[in-house]
Design an enzyme around this catalytic site. Sequence first.
Site, PDB file in Angstrom:
ATOM      1  N   ASN A  93       0.819  -1.220   0.000  1.00  0.00           N
ATOM      2  CA  ASN A  93       0.000   0.000   0.000  1.00  0.00           C
ATOM      3  C   ASN A  93       0.851   1.269   0.000  1.00  0.00           C
ATOM      4  OD1 ASN A  93      -2.017  -1.853   0.125  1.00  0.00           O
ATOM      5  ND2 ASN A  93      -2.666  -1.380   2.231  1.00  0.00           N
ATOM      6  N   THR A 105     -15.170  38.496 -32.017  1.00  0.00           N
ATOM      7  CA  THR A 105     -16.018  38.078 -30.890  1.00  0.00           C
ATOM      8  C   THR A 105     -17.247  37.464 -31.548  1.00  0.00           C
ATOM      9  OG1 THR A 105     -17.171  40.183 -30.749  1.00  0.00           O
ATOM     10  CG2 THR A 105     -15.205  39.951 -29.369  1.00  0.00           C
ATOM     11  N   HIS A 106     -17.790  36.437 -30.952  1.00  0.00           N
ATOM     12  CA  HIS A 106     -18.916  35.690 -31.545  1.00  0.00           C
ATOM     13  C   HIS A 106     -18.568  35.175 -32.941  1.00  0.00           C
ATOM     14  CE1 HIS A 106     -21.333  37.636 -28.347  1.00  0.00           C
ATOM     15  NE2 HIS A 106     -20.609  38.694 -28.656  1.00  0.00           N
ATOM     16  N   SER A 124      -6.493  12.710 -48.236  1.00  0.00           N
ATOM     17  CA  SER A 124      -7.711  11.928 -48.270  1.00  0.00           C
ATOM     18  C   SER A 124      -7.509  10.760 -49.207  1.00  0.00           C
ATOM     19  CB  SER A 124      -8.872  12.801 -48.757  1.00  0.00           C
ATOM     20  OG  SER A 124      -9.897  11.988 -49.283  1.00  0.00           O
ATOM     21  N   LYS A 165      -7.173  17.125 -51.092  1.00  0.00           N
ATOM     22  CA  LYS A 165      -7.281  17.434 -49.659  1.00  0.00           C
ATOM     23  C   LYS A 165      -5.948  17.441 -48.925  1.00  0.00           C
ATOM     24  CE  LYS A 165     -10.540  17.908 -47.435  1.00  0.00           C
ATOM     25  NZ  LYS A 165     -11.562  16.964 -47.018  1.00  0.00           N
ATOM     26  N   ASN A 185      -5.466  17.771 -44.866  1.00  0.00           N
ATOM     27  CA  ASN A 185      -6.260  17.936 -43.640  1.00  0.00           C
ATOM     28  C   ASN A 185      -5.380  18.184 -42.408  1.00  0.00           C
ATOM     29  OD1 ASN A 185      -8.594  17.359 -45.134  1.00  0.00           O
ATOM     30  ND2 ASN A 185      -8.315  15.155 -44.831  1.00  0.00           N
ATOM     31  N   GLU A 238      -6.831  18.405 -35.188  1.00  0.00           N
ATOM     32  CA  GLU A 238      -8.122  17.737 -35.023  1.00  0.00           C
ATOM     33  C   GLU A 238      -8.033  16.630 -33.974  1.00  0.00           C
ATOM     34  OE1 GLU A 238     -10.216  16.629 -38.727  1.00  0.00           O
ATOM     35  OE2 GLU A 238      -8.889  18.044 -39.718  1.00  0.00           O
ATOM     36  N   TYR A 242      -6.502   2.247   2.427  1.00  0.00           N
ATOM     37  CA  TYR A 242      -6.339   1.741   1.063  1.00  0.00           C
ATOM     38  C   TYR A 242      -7.480   0.806   0.680  1.00  0.00           C
ATOM     39  CZ  TYR A 242      -4.701  -0.825  -2.981  1.00  0.00           C
ATOM     40  OH  TYR A 242      -4.619  -1.393  -4.229  1.00  0.00           O
ATOM     41  N   GLN A 271      -6.245   0.678  -7.474  1.00  0.00           N
ATOM     42  CA  GLN A 271      -5.482   0.110  -8.577  1.00  0.00           C
ATOM     43  C   GLN A 271      -5.958   0.675  -9.921  1.00  0.00           C
ATOM     44  OE1 GLN A 271      -3.993  -4.012  -8.385  1.00  0.00           O
ATOM     45  NE2 GLN A 271      -5.351  -4.419 -10.107  1.00  0.00           N
ATOM     46  N   LYS A 278      -4.307   3.893 -12.234  1.00  0.00           N
ATOM     47  CA  LYS A 278      -3.118   3.972 -13.093  1.00  0.00           C
ATOM     48  C   LYS A 278      -3.429   4.203 -14.557  1.00  0.00           C
ATOM     49  CE  LYS A 278      -0.847   1.391  -9.685  1.00  0.00           C
ATOM     50  NZ  LYS A 278      -2.176   1.345  -9.007  1.00  0.00           N
TER      51      LYS A 278
HETATM   52  N1  ARG Z   1      -1.502  -3.382  -7.403  1.00  0.00           N
HETATM   53  C1  ARG Z   1      -1.971  -2.659  -6.263  1.00  0.00           C
HETATM   54  C2  ARG Z   1      -2.360  -1.241  -6.686  1.00  0.00           C
HETATM   55  O1  ARG Z   1      -2.071  -0.886  -7.770  1.00  0.00           O
HETATM   56  C3  ARG Z   1      -0.894  -2.567  -5.233  1.00  0.00           C
HETATM   57  C4  ARG Z   1      -1.380  -2.466  -3.852  1.00  0.00           C
HETATM   58  C5  ARG Z   1      -2.107  -3.684  -3.458  1.00  0.00           C
HETATM   59  N2  ARG Z   1      -2.332  -3.746  -2.077  1.00  0.00           N
HETATM   60  C6  ARG Z   1      -3.113  -4.664  -1.535  1.00  0.00           C
HETATM   61  N3  ARG Z   1      -3.261  -4.684  -0.277  1.00  0.00           N
HETATM   62  N4  ARG Z   1      -3.747  -5.542  -2.289  1.00  0.00           N
HETATM   63  O2  ARG Z   1      -2.979  -0.516  -5.951  1.00  0.00           O
END
Ligand code: ARG
Length: 475
Positions: free
Chosen positions: A123, A168-169, A290, A296, A298, A303, A330, A335, A338
């Site tokens: 954790n 403007t606008h 295109s 074209k 682009n 975009e 925690y 998780q 990420k």
């Molecule tokens: N893979 C977990 C995460 O990304 C790591 C921490 C996990 N901790 C636990 N007590 N299961 O958060």
Amino acid sequence: MSDKNSKNNSLDNKDQAWSARFAEPVAELVQRYTASVGFDQRMAMVDIQGSLAHAQMLAQQKIISNDDLTAIQKGMAQIQAEIESGQFHWQLALEDVHLNIEARLTQLVGDAGKRLHTGRSRNDQVATDIRLWLRGAIDQIDSQLTQLRKGLCDVAEKHAATIMPGFTHLQVAQPISFGHHLMAYAEMFARDASRLRDCRARVNRLPLGAAALAGTSYPIDRALVAKLLGFDGVCANSLDAVSDRDFAIEFCSVSSLIMTHISRLSEELILWMSPRIGFIDLPDRFCTGSSIMPQKKNPDVPELARGKTGRVNGNLIAMLTLMKGQPLAYNKDNQEDKEPLFDSADTVLDTLTIFADMVPHIQVKAEAMRAAALQGFATATDLADYLVKKGLPFRDAHEAVAHAVKTCAARQCDLADLNLDELRAACNLGQQAQLIDADVKDCLTLEGSIAGRQHVGGTAPQQVLRAIAEYRKSL
Ligand code: ARG
């Protein structure tokens, strides 16, 4: 990722870090569902860095022996080499980057590897890794943002006196300097850089030492670990240390604003590059053609940047929603932080890198800008201001010019096309028509109009150049 044919570090399910308590192996889909190694292995290098600092502290505090430390350092050096050369065998059964590296370490160095996790939990380990990773990402993004800001200044300086219609606008409003227009974006990106640095200061705190949630009974030295890892200090509360992700949410929010500004700039580049407007062109390497229409070209980069802004905003909402219902401390929900975090960082970094390269190569079509500024009565406000300076109250001046514009619109000409008598008559001023003199011509020209806006923040070329010089001090 396959768990089969593991050459070096395969482990049976019974070897999983938490397995002794369990009577049966985890279901296969559950294993895939709960594993994060597919996406968190990109934190491998910071995970090793964090472990080495932790181990050094453990040895210094005599919690592990110096021999153990040496073994851990040697093992980690090998693991790093294996990962860098693509030899490392990542295993889904080992759930995440932390358990994969720790298992391999134990395989390589035995009991010393098993001692590494003393006084630590995944954790506080994962919280530390994310912060280290994000700090690196922020520094890369900051440097690309600086490049983009420099590029904007360079183009703005070249075009401090290039005149375009300001809108403007999306209706022609008043003449402005193209350099002034670009510097508006430079200001937005300066605030983004400042927000990014604020965010970095809150990212740069050490969670390690919080262990699972309550701290640890070993005589640890958190300040030493913080120093070794370049953190500005430690997270003050162990529960907060393992469960806080607001530093990551904040980063996603800064990312959203950066992309929002990029998206506004993109929208303008796209409009300006449309042949109907034709203010700029972009080098071919930032555009595509295109498959059916041979003519074209682009503006795909702007975009796509505009489109990717949606995903980055989505990442922010994902992060906020992920956190909103979590009790302390925690929870595995975290998780899920990420993928959105990595995606926002990757998208912002790539986008800024491309824009930093593209912006200095914008090809400005000054003649088209000028021609557009001459349409749409862009100097009407200047004429009203002229009348005010001759003594007319502003509302009356506004009304008089509105009459003149109506006349010109009917004749399909510009205010500057009227001779003095025609202009006097068109303003419908009766006796006061004499207020308009030959000097009125100066304020009806584009150059006269922008040159008149001589104050801090104004569009007069001199002011634009002064603003650029001032801005560059912050780069
Ligand atoms: N893979 C977990 C995460 O990304 C790591 C921490 C996990 N901790 C636990 N007590 N299961 O958060």
